[in-house]
Design a protein around this motif. Structure first.
Motif, mmCIF file in Angstrom:
data_model
loop_
_atom_site.group_PDB
_atom_site.id
_atom_site.type_symbol
_atom_site.label_atom_id
_atom_site.label_comp_id
_atom_site.label_asym_id
_atom_site.label_seq_id
_atom_site.Cartn_x
_atom_site.Cartn_y
_atom_site.Cartn_z
ATOM 1 N N MET A 1 0.829 -0.902 -0.167
ATOM 2 C CA MET A 1 0.028 -0.646 0.621
ATOM 3 C C MET A 1 0.688 0.858 0.042
ATOM 4 S SD MET A 1 -2.668 -0.965 -0.582
ATOM 5 C CE MET A 1 -4.828 -1.603 -0.489
ATOM 6 N N ARG A 2 0.832 2.353 -1.341
ATOM 7 C CA ARG A 2 1.619 3.454 -1.581
ATOM 8 C C ARG A 2 0.862 4.073 -0.688
ATOM 9 N NH1 ARG A 2 6.559 0.613 -2.580
ATOM 10 N NH2 ARG A 2 5.145 -1.146 -3.042
ATOM 11 N N ILE A 3 2.332 5.253 -0.263
ATOM 12 C CA ILE A 3 1.566 6.417 0.432
ATOM 13 C C ILE A 3 1.414 7.867 -0.903
ATOM 14 C CG2 ILE A 3 2.770 8.560 1.344
ATOM 15 C CD1 ILE A 3 4.270 6.677 3.288
ATOM 16 N N LEU A 4 0.273 8.068 -0.794
ATOM 17 C CA LEU A 4 0.362 9.080 -2.512
ATOM 18 C C LEU A 4 0.308 10.478 -2.110
ATOM 19 C CD1 LEU A 4 -3.199 7.548 -3.585
ATOM 20 C CD2 LEU A 4 -0.518 7.060 -4.416
ATOM 21 N N ASP A 5 0.199 11.011 -0.240
ATOM 22 C CA ASP A 5 0.308 12.353 -0.201
ATOM 23 C C ASP A 5 0.410 12.643 0.862
ATOM 24 O OD1 ASP A 5 0.795 14.783 -0.790
ATOM 25 O OD2 ASP A 5 -1.744 15.500 -0.598
ATOM 26 N N LEU A 6 0.978 13.270 1.486
ATOM 27 C CA LEU A 6 1.057 14.290 2.847
ATOM 28 C C LEU A 6 0.742 15.144 3.272
ATOM 29 C CD1 LEU A 6 1.599 13.112 5.773
ATOM 30 C CD2 LEU A 6 3.492 14.208 6.082
ATOM 31 N N VAL A 7 -1.053 15.685 3.524
ATOM 32 C CA VAL A 7 -1.635 16.672 3.114
ATOM 33 C C VAL A 7 -1.051 17.499 4.969
ATOM 34 C CG1 VAL A 7 -3.437 18.028 3.935
ATOM 35 C CG2 VAL A 7 -3.542 15.927 1.911
ATOM 36 N N VAL A 8 -0.509 18.419 4.952
ATOM 37 C CA VAL A 8 0.272 18.765 5.832
ATOM 38 C C VAL A 8 -0.848 20.577 6.920
ATOM 39 C CG1 VAL A 8 2.347 19.631 7.877
ATOM 40 C CG2 VAL A 8 2.373 18.272 5.942
ATOM 41 N N THR A 9 -1.503 20.383 8.267
ATOM 42 C CA THR A 9 -2.397 21.338 8.502
ATOM 43 C C THR A 9 -2.475 21.949 9.714
ATOM 44 O OG1 THR A 9 -4.344 20.213 6.876
ATOM 45 C CG2 THR A 9 -4.364 21.863 8.097
ATOM 46 N N PRO A 10 -1.326 22.918 9.443
ATOM 47 C CA PRO A 10 -1.025 23.968 11.067
ATOM 48 C C PRO A 10 -2.759 24.208 11.404
ATOM 49 C CG PRO A 10 -0.026 25.021 9.034
ATOM 50 C CD PRO A 10 -1.271 24.281 8.705
ATOM 51 N N VAL A 11 -2.670 24.481 12.836
ATOM 52 C CA VAL A 11 -3.698 24.561 13.175
ATOM 53 C C VAL A 11 -3.402 25.510 14.443
ATOM 54 C CG1 VAL A 11 -6.011 23.043 12.871
ATOM 55 C CG2 VAL A 11 -4.013 23.126 14.235
ATOM 56 N N ALA A 12 -4.495 26.426 15.103
ATOM 57 C CA ALA A 12 -4.588 26.770 15.770
ATOM 58 C C ALA A 12 -6.035 26.731 16.735
ATOM 59 C CB ALA A 12 -4.334 28.819 15.203
ATOM 60 N N PHE A 13 -5.383 26.631 17.843
ATOM 61 C CA PHE A 13 -6.402 26.627 19.308
ATOM 62 C C PHE A 13 -6.467 27.440 20.192
ATOM 63 C CE2 PHE A 13 -3.820 22.507 19.085
ATOM 64 C CZ PHE A 13 -4.142 22.811 20.975
ATOM 65 N N ARG A 14 -7.365 27.393 21.426
ATOM 66 C CA ARG A 14 -7.255 28.450 22.276
ATOM 67 C C ARG A 14 -7.058 27.818 23.482
ATOM 68 N NH1 ARG A 14 -13.473 28.821 22.874
ATOM 69 N NH2 ARG A 14 -13.149 26.757 21.964
ATOM 70 N N ASP A 15 -5.846 28.544 24.395
ATOM 71 C CA ASP A 15 -5.483 27.657 25.451
ATOM 72 C C ASP A 15 -5.336 29.152 26.441
ATOM 73 O OD1 ASP A 15 -3.702 26.064 26.191
ATOM 74 O OD2 ASP A 15 -2.567 26.766 25.571
ATOM 75 N N PRO A 16 -5.409 28.596 27.340
ATOM 76 C CA PRO A 16 -5.569 29.517 28.405
ATOM 77 C C PRO A 16 -4.475 30.592 29.180
ATOM 78 C CG PRO A 16 -6.682 27.603 29.269
ATOM 79 C CD PRO A 16 -5.789 27.142 28.354
ATOM 80 N N PRO A 17 -3.814 31.645 30.213
ATOM 81 C CA PRO A 17 -3.014 31.669 30.387
ATOM 82 C C PRO A 17 -2.224 31.351 31.366
ATOM 83 C CG PRO A 17 -4.454 33.446 31.387
ATOM 84 C CD PRO A 17 -5.424 32.027 30.227
ATOM 85 N N LEU A 18 -2.257 29.972 31.580
ATOM 86 C CA LEU A 18 -1.224 29.072 31.693
ATOM 87 C C LEU A 18 0.024 29.345 32.385
ATOM 88 C CD1 LEU A 18 -2.513 25.624 30.476
ATOM 89 C CD2 LEU A 18 -3.277 27.137 31.969
ATOM 90 N N LEU A 19 1.104 29.767 33.232
ATOM 91 C CA LEU A 19 1.960 30.256 34.056
ATOM 92 C C LEU A 19 3.189 28.756 33.908
ATOM 93 C CD1 LEU A 19 0.606 32.515 36.714
ATOM 94 C CD2 LEU A 19 1.490 33.587 34.116
ATOM 95 N N ASN A 20 4.439 29.329 33.874
ATOM 96 C CA ASN A 20 5.303 28.876 33.205
ATOM 97 C C ASN A 20 6.357 29.312 34.172
ATOM 98 O OD1 ASN A 20 6.407 29.092 31.388
ATOM 99 N ND2 ASN A 20 5.449 27.318 30.283
ATOM 100 N N ALA A 21 7.719 28.365 33.725
ATOM 101 C CA ALA A 21 9.027 29.300 33.995
ATOM 102 C C ALA A 21 9.720 29.868 33.004
ATOM 103 C CB ALA A 21 10.399 28.296 34.547
ATOM 104 N N SER A 22 8.712 29.780 31.726
ATOM 105 C CA SER A 22 9.720 30.770 30.831
ATOM 106 C C SER A 22 8.700 32.327 30.579
ATOM 107 C CB SER A 22 9.770 29.778 29.496
ATOM 108 O OG SER A 22 9.487 28.341 29.737
ATOM 109 N N GLY A 23 7.083 32.168 31.076
ATOM 110 C CA GLY A 23 6.439 32.399 31.197
ATOM 111 C C GLY A 23 5.184 32.645 31.414
ATOM 112 N N VAL A 24 4.057 32.461 30.017
ATOM 113 C CA VAL A 24 3.335 32.516 30.239
ATOM 114 C C VAL A 24 2.118 32.210 28.763
ATOM 115 C CG1 VAL A 24 1.871 34.866 29.751
ATOM 116 C CG2 VAL A 24 0.523 33.407 30.862
#
Ligand code: GKR
Ligand code: MG
Length: 415
Positions: A1-24
């Motif tokens: 079974m051959r690979i015909l294509d790789l569809v690469v879709t960048p997405v963005a989704f919501r995130d709360p303001p979670l704090l960590n050692a590098s910022g938020v």
């Protein structure tokens, strides 16, 4: 079974303001969804981090693997590495491995769909019906502040900036999902405040194993102090300080195991860490270790060396949760509950029909072929639109924090 294509879709989704050692955490997480199209119309799914450079690497790798058998993951691994310049090329090994990692999951999903088997079966078979996850607590603001003339954006969780707030967040997360162990992301406030939060959690949840992870925000001396203060309270202490030598120095006096997803992030780094007894638990991440089969191999290495094994996470959607669940289900020596950010991001999931759920803090292993999840194309389109509209290219917790607190200094160790 051959690979015909790789569809690469960048997405963005919501995130709360979670704090960590590098910022938020920024208001949007960047992530990437893969659709590997195979002869006969089968499509294998994958999910991975979505910074622009990674997306570009995946597109380049996708062109190289067209025409290859979807079952030939060894050859695909080599082809992806070569497409990205290989060992003598300009890219770091971890970036080349991360590209293959995402593609390997899509290959396994396609293999499962073609054979009618769940991915866990392709990894040797599930040894548990459900995979336990921990309640992953974060200090957080009540809302993303108003910037650039926009409105502030709140969320259902509200603020958690002191021990009472952390306990309240834990209680709500445990009530909703049934988690049986708890992780606190630390490195945000002076260590005594975070010790107080852990003690408050212990009092509120006497039977839940507890962990804290300050992402190397502490010196060796501070790490030893915290380890001493929390003797008998933590199941493990995660990445208190940076580097093999630092972790070894902490490990020499700590009474609890030290866990890591920062000191050991590749196979080459296991041996030096073990020789110095710097870590006792390796927290894998299939997105960076070379995929699901490599994660199983890491588990075998950990078993051989007497190390504990579990998984950490980053902000993610359901395709990654399904992949984590399959590999964890097929890993006999999973010695601790895995981490997941899913509760923070589930509202924007690209997985259709909500097949992934927590039952008593564990995700039942999907039984459908492959990963057992399907794409919601309308959501995918919406999240891709959000990615394009954001104009963002990479995660930048520090840059975002500096827009709110211009004097913020990200240098570590901080205490
Ligand atoms: O989401 O802020 C975060 C975490 O700090 C994440 O980036 C880490 O990769 O959770 C991870 C960890 O265990 O270090
Ligand atoms: Mg960690």
């Amino acid at each position: 079974m051959r690979i015909l294509d790789l569809v690469v879709t960048p997405v963005a989704f919501r995130d709360p303001p979670l704090l960590n050692a590098s910022g938020v955490h920024e208001p949007l997480v960047l992530r990437c969804v893969l659709q590997l199209v195979v002869e006969g119309g089968v499509v294998g799914l994958g999910e991975c981090p979505g910074e622009r450079a990674h997306v570009e690497r995946l597109v380049a790798a996708g062109e190289r693997i067209r025409g290859m058998s979807v079952f030939a993951t060894g050859a695909i691994e080599r082809a992806v590495d070569e497409a990205l310049g290989g060992p003598g090329g300009p890219l770091r090994k971890i970036d080349r491995v991360a590209a293959f990692s995402a593609i390997e999951v899509a290959c396994l999903d396609a293999q499962g769909r073609l054979t009618g088997l769940p991915v866990s079966d392709l990894l040797g078979g599930a040894v548990r019906d459900a995979v336990p996850y921990s309640a992953y607590l974060f200090y957080k603001w009540a809302e993303h502040p108003a910037l650039d003339g926009g409105a502030a954006v709140g969320d259902e969780w509200g603020a958690a900036l002191d021990p009472a707030g952390v306990v309240d967040q834990a209680r709500r997360m445990i009530d909703r999902y049934g988690f049986r162990s708890i992780k606190l992301k630390g490195g945000v406030f002076p260590p005594d405040q975070e010790i107080a939060a852990i003690r408050a959690l212990r009092e509120a949840f006497p039977d839940h194993p507890l962990r804290i992870d300050p992402n190397c925000a502490w010196t060796v001396e501070t790490s030893r102090y915290v380890a001493d203060e929390l003797k008998g309270v933590l199941e493990y202490l995660e990445d208190p300080t940076a580097g093999v030598e630092g972790m070894a120095a902490v490990s020499a006096t700590a009474t609890m195991p030290l866990a890591t997803n920062m000191c050991v992030v590749s196979f080459e780094e296991v041996r030096p860490a073990v020789e110095r007894d710097a870590v006792q638990v390796v927290l894998s991440d299939h997105h960076y270790w070379g995929g699901l089969r490599r994660t199983r191999e890491l588990a075998a290495v950990c078993e051989t060396l007497g190390l504990g094994m579990s998984m950490h996470s980053n902000s993610h959607l359901g395709i990654s949760l399904a992949a984590m669940t399959h590999v964890a289900a097929a890993t006999p020596n999973l010695t601790y509950a895995c981490d997941t950010h899913y509760p923070w991001n589930a509202a924007d999931d690209v997985v259709a029909g909500g097949p992934l759920r927590f039952v008593d803090g564990a995700v039942p292993v999907p039984r459908g072929p492959g990963l057992g999840v399907e794409l919601d194309h309308a959501v995918l389109d919406r999240l891709h639109g959000a990615y394009i509209a954001s104009g963002r290219e990479r995660r930048d917790d520090t840059g975002y924090m500096r827009r709110i607190e211009p004097g913020y200094d990200p240098a570590l160790p901080r205490w």
